[in-house]
Enzyme design. Structure first.
Site, PDB file in Angstrom:
ATOM      1  N   GLU A  19      12.743 -24.461 -16.155  1.00 52.90           N
ATOM      2  CA  GLU A  19      11.892 -24.501 -17.348  1.00 52.90           C
ATOM      3  C   GLU A  19      11.432 -25.927 -17.648  1.00 52.90           C
ATOM      4  O   GLU A  19      10.304 -26.158 -18.062  1.00 52.90           O
ATOM      5  CB  GLU A  19      12.648 -23.913 -18.540  1.00 52.90           C
ATOM      6  CG  GLU A  19      11.876 -23.876 -19.838  1.00 52.90           C
ATOM      7  CD  GLU A  19      10.767 -22.845 -19.870  1.00 52.90           C
ATOM      8  OE1 GLU A  19      10.107 -22.718 -20.913  1.00 52.90           O
ATOM      9  OE2 GLU A  19      10.559 -22.152 -18.849  1.00 52.90           O
ATOM     10  N   THR A  59      -5.956 -18.028 -22.403  1.00 50.57           N
ATOM     11  CA  THR A  59      -4.640 -18.589 -22.093  1.00 50.57           C
ATOM     12  C   THR A  59      -3.616 -17.527 -21.731  1.00 50.57           C
ATOM     13  O   THR A  59      -2.556 -17.846 -21.208  1.00 50.57           O
ATOM     14  CB  THR A  59      -4.134 -19.428 -23.289  1.00 50.57           C
ATOM     15  OG1 THR A  59      -3.027 -20.234 -22.879  1.00 50.57           O
ATOM     16  CG2 THR A  59      -3.713 -18.529 -24.452  1.00 50.57           C
TER      17      THR A  59
END
Length: 608
Positions: free
Chosen positions: A479, A597
């Site tokens: 991440e 997005t």
């Protein structure tokens, strides 16, 4: 005579251990509460001041947590209760449910439980039967049929639509038709047909890698349909579900992915209350069932990414409906952000207050969470509008120069180019996986005529994002990655902290691979994407259906599934992989559509 002497005193009693108990006259000990309270108070007074302060702090913290939990539970209850009085009070303006779409849904066997003539409090969930058709079996009359359906949807149907009062209810969200709503013009209707034709064309049959993506999607969909249908996200390991908004997010995110992959499925507006703030900067949260909008419970701020990544969608909604208020609301936000102080060479802080309309937490600049899509949407608004809105373009170009000046650095020993963060003048060599959207955005800008040196930065960052995957034992990116700025023999370029080594099945790397391949035609980007898909299949695939996020990308023997399949895996990650592997470069051409997005394609507006 003298009296007799007194008798001698008795001998002393032998010594014994004993306990002395004193009782008040007329009272008996009955274990009463008053005595226990006095005993507790005595013990409390015997504690030190530090001990008492610690206990009081913990009690206060527990009370605060309980209060916040009650507030959250009350809000969720209000969202799901569907009480008529509350709905009438909070009722916002809504977009009408288009008759043609409603008619189509009614025909579908799987959605017969959702459409009804009156509101229902409970209904059974059940997945529709997917019509799996080859992508190249569209009839020649398809365009004509679609035109007829659009004509019906846009108000050309017989007068029976005037009596249409159906309500679509979906886990607390109630969408009612609004009467006498402004209909779009003929010009907008004609341009819709043209744009739809330009954006979508009959695709070629899928190749082998695309078939691999289709197989992965069907496996993910199998798990969602079996264990989480109608809920937000699948928990594939425990074979259950989790909720975020209670709207079936995975289903919504996956709809156009199904269409693109050739898995056809039957395909609104409750968001306007978000703009009812003093500054017109929208709230972060909207309950689309009740129309209630609010900031998070812990702050009155919205993130800059939240308020600046709705523009493409609301502008397109205005173009389709002919209703200007959607476009006007979001463009006012864009103009407001443009005029604000507190930027640094085009870079913006992460938070903005919905009351004052000013940036908060100034001096912190990142392209990761809470700010990322602001930069993405500057470019994409310019592209969507036919390259006429120079303010968006100028802000975008200035921001890229700010990124180069303040955030771009090179790691050691491999000299990987990465984008860090800046906090009050101090550089942090930390890069979220979310930042891997940037290579694709830069490449898209170059495709539309922006400076060539943007492509140099795009390719360098794309290599870094690939290495963030490749250097992990599982072949999947963490991440968050940290980069070494100084050469050390025992360290790699990319390092991962224990708290950051999870993978959430995010799309940003494969999204950028799609753009880089489309612009450069270099097949290495396809190969990199194929490696990532194989890693997903090897380390995140759950046999019973679905894919799970994992806790540890650095341990190929024990990646530790987190038991959650994020909705964006089927809505974005697999979609971009499918398009990346396509041999047809005109399938959703970058000249005719722009992806928002969340990876949903929207048409680029034709010149007026």
């Amino acid at each position: 005579m003298y009296p007799p002497p007194p008798p001698p005193p008795p001998p002393p009693a032998p010594h014994r251990d004993f306990i002395s108990v004193t009782l008040s006259l007329g009272e008996s000990y009955d274990n009463s509460k008053s005595r226990r309270r006095r005993s507790c108070w005595r013990k409390w007074k015997q504690l030190s001041r530090l001990q008492r302060n610690v206990i009081l702090f913990l009690l206060g913290f527990l009370i605060l947590c309980g209060f916040l939990y009650c507030l959250q539970a009350a809000d969720q209850w209000k969202a799901l209760s569907g009480r008529p009085a509350e709905e009438q009070k909070m009722k916002p303006e809504v977009l009408p449910v288009l008759p043609a779409i409603q008619k189509e849904i009614t025909k579908s066997e799987g959605f017969s439980d959702i459409v009804s003539q009156k509101r229902q409090k409970h209904f059974r969930r059940g997945p529709p039967h997917l019509q799996i058709r080859p992508p190249n079996t569209v009839s020649k009359d398809g365009m004509q049929d679609d035109a007829k359906e659009r004509e019906t949807a846009l108000g050309k149907a017989p007068q029976e639509e005037d009596t249409q009062k159906a309500i679509i209810s979906w886990r607390g969200a109630v969408i009612e038709p609004e009467q006498a709503t402004e209909l779009p013009s003929k010009r907008a209707e004609a341009s819709t047909s043209l744009l739809a034709f330009r954006m979508w064309k009959e695709p070629a049959p899928p190749n082998e890698r695309q078939k691999g993506v289709i197989e992965a999607f069907l496996h993910a969909w199998k798990g969602y349909r079996k264990f989480a249908w109608g809920h937000d996200e699948l928990k594939p390991v425990s074979k259950t579900f989790s909720e975020w908004f209670g709207l079936g997010l995975t289903l919504i995110d996956a709809l156009d992915t199904m269409w693109i992959l050739g898995l056809k499925q039957d395909f609104g507006n409750r968001l306007m209350p978000a703009f009812t703030t003093p500054s017109k900067i929208p709230y972060s949260d909207v309950n689309i069932g009740t129309g209630f909008a609010h900031s998070p419970q812990w702050t009155s701020d919205s993130t800059v990414a939240e308020v600046t990544s709705i523009q493409l969608e609301f502008r397109e909604l205005s173009r389709l409906t002919g209703i200007k208020k959607f476009k006007e609301a979001v463009e006012e936000v864009t103009k407001h952000i443009h005029s604000l102080s507190g930027k640094k060479d085009g870079l913006v802080p992460m938070f903005i207050n919905t009351n004052s309309g000013l940036f908060t937490h100034p001096g912190v600049f990142t392209l990761g969470a809470r700010a990322d899509s602001y930069y993405e949407y500057l470019l994409k608004q310019w592209i969507q509008g036919g390259k006429k809105e120079t303010q968006c373009l100028e802000d975008y170009v200035k921001a890229i120069e700010g990124i180069k000046a303040h955030l771009v650095q090179h790691s050691q020993p491999g000299k990987l180019t990465f984008v860090g963060e800046l906090a009050h003048g101090r550089f942090n060599a930390k890069m979220d996986h979310l930042v891997c959207f940037l290579p694709g955005t830069l490449a898209l800008g170059v495709h539309h005529g922006l400076p060539a040196d943007h492509m140099d930065l795009a390719q360098a960052l794309m290599e870094t994002c690939y290495q963030m995957n490749r250097q992990m034992e599982t072949g999947l990116s963490p991440e968050i990655a940290h980069f070494n700025l100084y050469p050390r023999a025992d360290h790699k370029d990319v390092e991962v902290k224990p708290a950051d080594r999870h993978n959430l099945l995010r799309p940003e790397t494969v999204e950028s691979l799609f753009y880089l391949y489309r612009v450069t035609r270099d097949r290495k980007y396809q190969d990199w994407g194929w490696e990532i898909l194989q890693s997903f299949n090897k380390y995140t695939r759950v046999p019973s259906g679905g894919y799970s996020s994992i806790n540890n990308v650095q341990n190929s023997q024990k990646p530790e599934p987190r038991d959650k399949m994020e909705s964006f895996f089927v809505g974005e990650t697999l979609k971009y992989l499918y398009l990346l592997f396509s041999d047809d470069l005109e399938l959703f051409s970058l000249d005719t559509c722009v992806f928002n997005t969340e990876a949903h394609p929207l048409p680029i507006w034709a010149p007026a």
